[in-house]
Scaffold this motif. Structure first.
Motif, PDB file in Angstrom:
ATOM      1  N   HIS A 152      56.262  59.184  85.300  1.00  0.00           N
ATOM      2  CA  HIS A 152      56.159  57.897  84.632  1.00  0.00           C
ATOM      3  C   HIS A 152      55.913  58.111  83.141  1.00  0.00           C
ATOM      4  CE1 HIS A 152      52.083  59.162  85.660  1.00  0.00           C
ATOM      5  NE2 HIS A 152      51.637  58.410  84.676  1.00  0.00           N
ATOM      6  N   VAL A 153      56.007  57.045  82.387  1.00  0.00           N
ATOM      7  CA  VAL A 153      55.675  57.071  80.965  1.00  0.00           C
ATOM      8  C   VAL A 153      54.244  56.581  80.809  1.00  0.00           C
ATOM      9  CG1 VAL A 153      56.172  56.100  78.688  1.00  0.00           C
ATOM     10  CG2 VAL A 153      58.051  56.739  80.210  1.00  0.00           C
ATOM     11  N   VAL A 154      53.451  57.319  80.060  1.00  0.00           N
ATOM     12  CA  VAL A 154      52.042  56.983  79.880  1.00  0.00           C
ATOM     13  C   VAL A 154      51.742  56.803  78.396  1.00  0.00           C
ATOM     14  CG1 VAL A 154      51.365  59.421  79.789  1.00  0.00           C
ATOM     15  CG2 VAL A 154      49.670  57.698  80.407  1.00  0.00           C
ATOM     16  N   LYS A 155      50.895  55.841  78.100  1.00  0.00           N
ATOM     17  CA  LYS A 155      50.388  55.687  76.733  1.00  0.00           C
ATOM     18  C   LYS A 155      49.196  56.627  76.600  1.00  0.00           C
ATOM     19  CE  LYS A 155      48.477  52.342  73.412  1.00  0.00           C
ATOM     20  NZ  LYS A 155      49.322  52.811  72.292  1.00  0.00           N
ATOM     21  N   LEU A 156      49.263  57.541  75.656  1.00  0.00           N
ATOM     22  CA  LEU A 156      48.250  58.575  75.533  1.00  0.00           C
ATOM     23  C   LEU A 156      46.941  58.012  74.995  1.00  0.00           C
ATOM     24  CD1 LEU A 156      50.426  61.457  74.048  1.00  0.00           C
ATOM     25  CD2 LEU A 156      49.877  60.999  76.448  1.00  0.00           C
ATOM     26  N   LYS A 157      45.839  58.452  75.582  1.00  0.00           N
ATOM     27  CA  LYS A 157      44.519  58.077  75.090  1.00  0.00           C
ATOM     28  C   LYS A 157      44.347  58.621  73.673  1.00  0.00           C
ATOM     29  CE  LYS A 157      42.768  56.439  79.058  1.00  0.00           C
ATOM     30  NZ  LYS A 157      42.244  55.084  79.272  1.00  0.00           N
ATOM     31  N   GLU A 158      43.561  57.924  72.875  1.00  0.00           N
ATOM     32  CA  GLU A 158      43.351  58.351  71.496  1.00  0.00           C
ATOM     33  C   GLU A 158      42.723  59.739  71.432  1.00  0.00           C
ATOM     34  OE1 GLU A 158      44.011  58.205  67.591  1.00  0.00           O
ATOM     35  OE2 GLU A 158      44.681  56.747  69.088  1.00  0.00           O
ATOM     36  N   GLU A 159      41.825  60.052  72.372  1.00  0.00           N
ATOM     37  CA  GLU A 159      41.204  61.376  72.372  1.00  0.00           C
ATOM     38  C   GLU A 159      42.230  62.471  72.681  1.00  0.00           C
ATOM     39  OE1 GLU A 159      38.395  61.720  75.837  1.00  0.00           O
ATOM     40  OE2 GLU A 159      39.144  59.706  76.210  1.00  0.00           O
ATOM     41  N   THR A 160      43.223  62.157  73.499  1.00  0.00           N
ATOM     42  CA  THR A 160      44.283  63.118  73.788  1.00  0.00           C
ATOM     43  C   THR A 160      45.159  63.331  72.560  1.00  0.00           C
ATOM     44  OG1 THR A 160      44.304  62.538  76.140  1.00  0.00           O
ATOM     45  CG2 THR A 160      46.280  63.599  75.255  1.00  0.00           C
ATOM     46  N   ARG A 161      45.482  62.253  71.871  1.00  0.00           N
ATOM     47  CA  ARG A 161      46.289  62.371  70.656  1.00  0.00           C
ATOM     48  C   ARG A 161      45.544  63.166  69.594  1.00  0.00           C
ATOM     49  NH1 ARG A 161      47.823  57.728  67.939  1.00  0.00           N
ATOM     50  NH2 ARG A 161      49.729  58.782  67.243  1.00  0.00           N
ATOM     51  N   LYS A 162      44.238  62.952  69.481  1.00  0.00           N
ATOM     52  CA  LYS A 162      43.443  63.711  68.515  1.00  0.00           C
ATOM     53  C   LYS A 162      43.417  65.188  68.870  1.00  0.00           C
ATOM     54  CE  LYS A 162      40.342  60.010  66.957  1.00  0.00           C
ATOM     55  NZ  LYS A 162      38.944  59.507  66.942  1.00  0.00           N
ATOM     56  N   ALA A 163      43.307  65.491  70.169  1.00  0.00           N
ATOM     57  CA  ALA A 163      43.275  66.890  70.600  1.00  0.00           C
ATOM     58  C   ALA A 163      44.593  67.589  70.302  1.00  0.00           C
ATOM     59  CB  ALA A 163      42.966  66.961  72.097  1.00  0.00           C
ATOM     60  N   ASN A 164      45.698  66.840  70.351  1.00  0.00           N
ATOM     61  CA  ASN A 164      47.017  67.427  70.115  1.00  0.00           C
ATOM     62  C   ASN A 164      47.440  67.370  68.644  1.00  0.00           C
ATOM     63  OD1 ASN A 164      47.107  67.880  72.819  1.00  0.00           O
ATOM     64  ND2 ASN A 164      48.754  66.447  73.269  1.00  0.00           N
ATOM     65  N   ALA A 165      46.624  66.717  67.821  1.00  0.00           N
ATOM     66  CA  ALA A 165      46.985  66.564  66.408  1.00  0.00           C
ATOM     67  C   ALA A 165      47.059  67.906  65.691  1.00  0.00           C
ATOM     68  CB  ALA A 165      45.986  65.643  65.712  1.00  0.00           C
ATOM     69  N   ARG A 166      46.357  68.925  66.201  1.00  0.00           N
ATOM     70  CA  ARG A 166      46.363  70.232  65.536  1.00  0.00           C
ATOM     71  C   ARG A 166      47.745  70.873  65.542  1.00  0.00           C
ATOM     72  NH1 ARG A 166      44.419  70.912  70.695  1.00  0.00           N
ATOM     73  NH2 ARG A 166      44.981  72.816  71.851  1.00  0.00           N
ATOM     74  N   PHE A 167      48.630  70.394  66.409  1.00  0.00           N
ATOM     75  CA  PHE A 167      49.975  70.948  66.479  1.00  0.00           C
ATOM     76  C   PHE A 167      50.943  70.261  65.513  1.00  0.00           C
ATOM     77  CE2 PHE A 167      48.276  71.519  70.892  1.00  0.00           C
ATOM     78  CZ  PHE A 167      48.143  72.896  70.830  1.00  0.00           C
ATOM     79  N   PHE A 168      50.507  69.165  64.891  1.00  0.00           N
ATOM     80  CA  PHE A 168      51.363  68.392  63.998  1.00  0.00           C
ATOM     81  C   PHE A 168      50.840  68.471  62.568  1.00  0.00           C
ATOM     82  CE2 PHE A 168      52.141  66.760  68.177  1.00  0.00           C
ATOM     83  CZ  PHE A 168      53.440  66.272  68.178  1.00  0.00           C
ATOM     84  N   ASP A 169      51.718  68.209  61.603  1.00  0.00           N
ATOM     85  CA  ASP A 169      51.306  68.228  60.197  1.00  0.00           C
ATOM     86  C   ASP A 169      50.299  67.123  59.909  1.00  0.00           C
ATOM     87  OD1 ASP A 169      52.946  70.386  59.653  1.00  0.00           O
ATOM     88  OD2 ASP A 169      54.661  69.111  59.117  1.00  0.00           O
ATOM     89  N   GLN A 170      50.493  65.965  60.534  1.00  0.00           N
ATOM     90  CA  GLN A 170      49.597  64.827  60.335  1.00  0.00           C
ATOM     91  C   GLN A 170      49.300  64.186  61.681  1.00  0.00           C
ATOM     92  OE1 GLN A 170      51.858  62.427  57.557  1.00  0.00           O
ATOM     93  NE2 GLN A 170      50.943  63.441  55.783  1.00  0.00           N
ATOM     94  N   ALA A 171      48.075  63.702  61.845  1.00  0.00           N
ATOM     95  CA  ALA A 171      47.651  63.144  63.126  1.00  0.00           C
ATOM     96  C   ALA A 171      48.518  61.969  63.555  1.00  0.00           C
ATOM     97  CB  ALA A 171      46.183  62.715  63.044  1.00  0.00           C
ATOM     98  N   GLU A 172      48.977  61.167  62.587  1.00  0.00           N
ATOM     99  CA  GLU A 172      49.775  59.993  62.936  1.00  0.00           C
ATOM    100  C   GLU A 172      51.167  60.356  63.457  1.00  0.00           C
ATOM    101  OE1 GLU A 172      49.641  60.292  58.343  1.00  0.00           O
ATOM    102  OE2 GLU A 172      48.271  60.517  60.058  1.00  0.00           O
ATOM    103  N   GLN A 173      51.537  61.635  63.336  1.00  0.00           N
ATOM    104  CA  GLN A 173      52.831  62.072  63.853  1.00  0.00           C
ATOM    105  C   GLN A 173      52.808  62.324  65.359  1.00  0.00           C
ATOM    106  OE1 GLN A 173      53.672  65.561  61.487  1.00  0.00           O
ATOM    107  NE2 GLN A 173      54.564  64.382  59.811  1.00  0.00           N
ATOM    108  N   VAL A 174      51.638  62.385  65.953  1.00  0.00           N
ATOM    109  CA  VAL A 174      51.552  62.614  67.402  1.00  0.00           C
ATOM    110  C   VAL A 174      52.103  61.384  68.111  1.00  0.00           C
ATOM    111  CG1 VAL A 174      50.042  63.127  69.344  1.00  0.00           C
ATOM    112  CG2 VAL A 174      49.475  64.000  67.057  1.00  0.00           C
ATOM    113  N   PRO A 175      53.096  61.545  68.968  1.00  0.00           N
ATOM    114  CA  PRO A 175      53.660  60.384  69.670  1.00  0.00           C
ATOM    115  C   PRO A 175      52.605  59.639  70.479  1.00  0.00           C
ATOM    116  CG  PRO A 175      55.103  62.291  69.895  1.00  0.00           C
ATOM    117  CD  PRO A 175      53.823  62.788  69.275  1.00  0.00           C
ATOM    118  N   GLU A 176      52.825  58.344  70.642  1.00  0.00           N
ATOM    119  CA  GLU A 176      51.888  57.512  71.400  1.00  0.00           C
ATOM    120  C   GLU A 176      52.178  57.545  72.891  1.00  0.00           C
ATOM    121  OE1 GLU A 176      51.284  53.551  70.006  1.00  0.00           O
ATOM    122  OE2 GLU A 176      51.554  54.103  67.906  1.00  0.00           O
ATOM    123  N   PHE A 177      53.398  57.928  73.258  1.00  0.00           N
ATOM    124  CA  PHE A 177      53.799  57.890  74.662  1.00  0.00           C
ATOM    125  C   PHE A 177      54.387  59.239  75.088  1.00  0.00           C
ATOM    126  CE2 PHE A 177      53.961  53.552  73.142  1.00  0.00           C
ATOM    127  CZ  PHE A 177      53.372  52.829  74.170  1.00  0.00           C
TER     128      PHE A 177
END
Length: 252
Positions: A152-177
């Motif tokens: 299924h498609v899931v909307k990622l929790k903000e804490e999950t997006r923050k944890a994965n932000a280290r892989f992106f240049d900017q935190a806002e680049q982490v996809p929401e889904f």
């Protein structure tokens, strides 16, 4: 459930790699469920090294990944397709078309989920490699009052997006889904290898393995599976209570 705790990361990686490579060696048509993130990197390196040393072919292997970001092309530097190619696929003799991830650019996400589930039904997983999130998620199955059994498609929790932000240049680049394999599909694997590293995972490891079984901690559902091998470093396993009736802790 068997829990093994290792003093050295390299020992954990080699042990996990040997479990995977043994399945590849012994099965006529092995099907591997794979994960991404920082946790499996050393394991994949050890898989490649052992396969090279022992001349183990992966030509007969099929793989399915747990998840993929919605909106990222396969060649995007932060897509899981790119991750798998860089860390594993391009180093092995996997057959063309034998590696599978959800299509992050699928025009019809629901149809893509059905397509992925149909393939999984036709080729059950011999093993599923898992990490665990700080909130207890497995794949991208986030804590909730109820969980999906299928892809299924899931909307990622903000804490999950923050944890994965280290892989992106900017935190806002982490996809929401993201697309994710469902908990039901994960639990259908014949063997599950759960890996956790670091003291920041100690609390969730204890909650997942020795706490109540609840959808608010998706990893706790692994307690219902008949064949789970948990591989921890010393810090991740520090809070567990040794109980010979339910767990076997083995210190390397």
């Amino acid at each position: 459930m068997i829990i093994k705790r290792f003093d050295r990361q390299e020992e954990l990686d080699r042990y996990a790699a040997h479990l995977i490579n043994t399945i590849v060696r012994e099965k006529q048509h092995p099907v591997l469920g794979l994960a991404t993130g920082s946790t499996p990197v050393g394991i994949y390196k050890a898989v490649i090294e052992e396969a090279s040393r022992t001349k183990l072919s992966f030509g007969h292997v099929t793989t399915y990944n747990l998840d993929e970001y919605v909106g990222l092309a396969p060649d995007h530097e932060q897509s899981y397709s790119r991750y798998m190619n860089d860390h594993l696929f391009k180093h092995l003799d996997l057959g063309k078309g034998n590696t599978h991830l959800p299509d992050g650019l699928a025009a019809d996400p629901e149809a893509e989920c059905r397509r992925y589930d149909e393939m999984l039904a036709q080729q059950p997983l011999d093993v599923q490699l898992l990490g665990v999130g700080h909130n207890g998620h497995i794949g991208f199955n986030e804590p909730d009052a109820q969980l999906h059994g299928r892809t299924h498609v899931v909307k990622l929790k903000e804490e999950t997006r923050k944890a994965n932000a280290r892989f992106f240049d900017q935190a806002e680049q982490v996809p929401e889904f993201a697309f994710t394999m469902g908990v039901g599909s994960i639990l259908k694997a014949k063997m599950i290898i759960l890996v956790a590293r670091g003291g920041d995972k100690a609390a969730i490891v204890k909650k997942a393995l020795q706490g109540p079984i609840t959808t608010e901690c998706p990893a706790s559902l692994l307690q219902t599976h008949a064949n789970v091998i948990v591989l921890l470093d010393a810090d991740a396993g520090r809070d567990l209570i040794e109980d010979g009736t339910r767990f076997q802790l083995v210190h390397s």
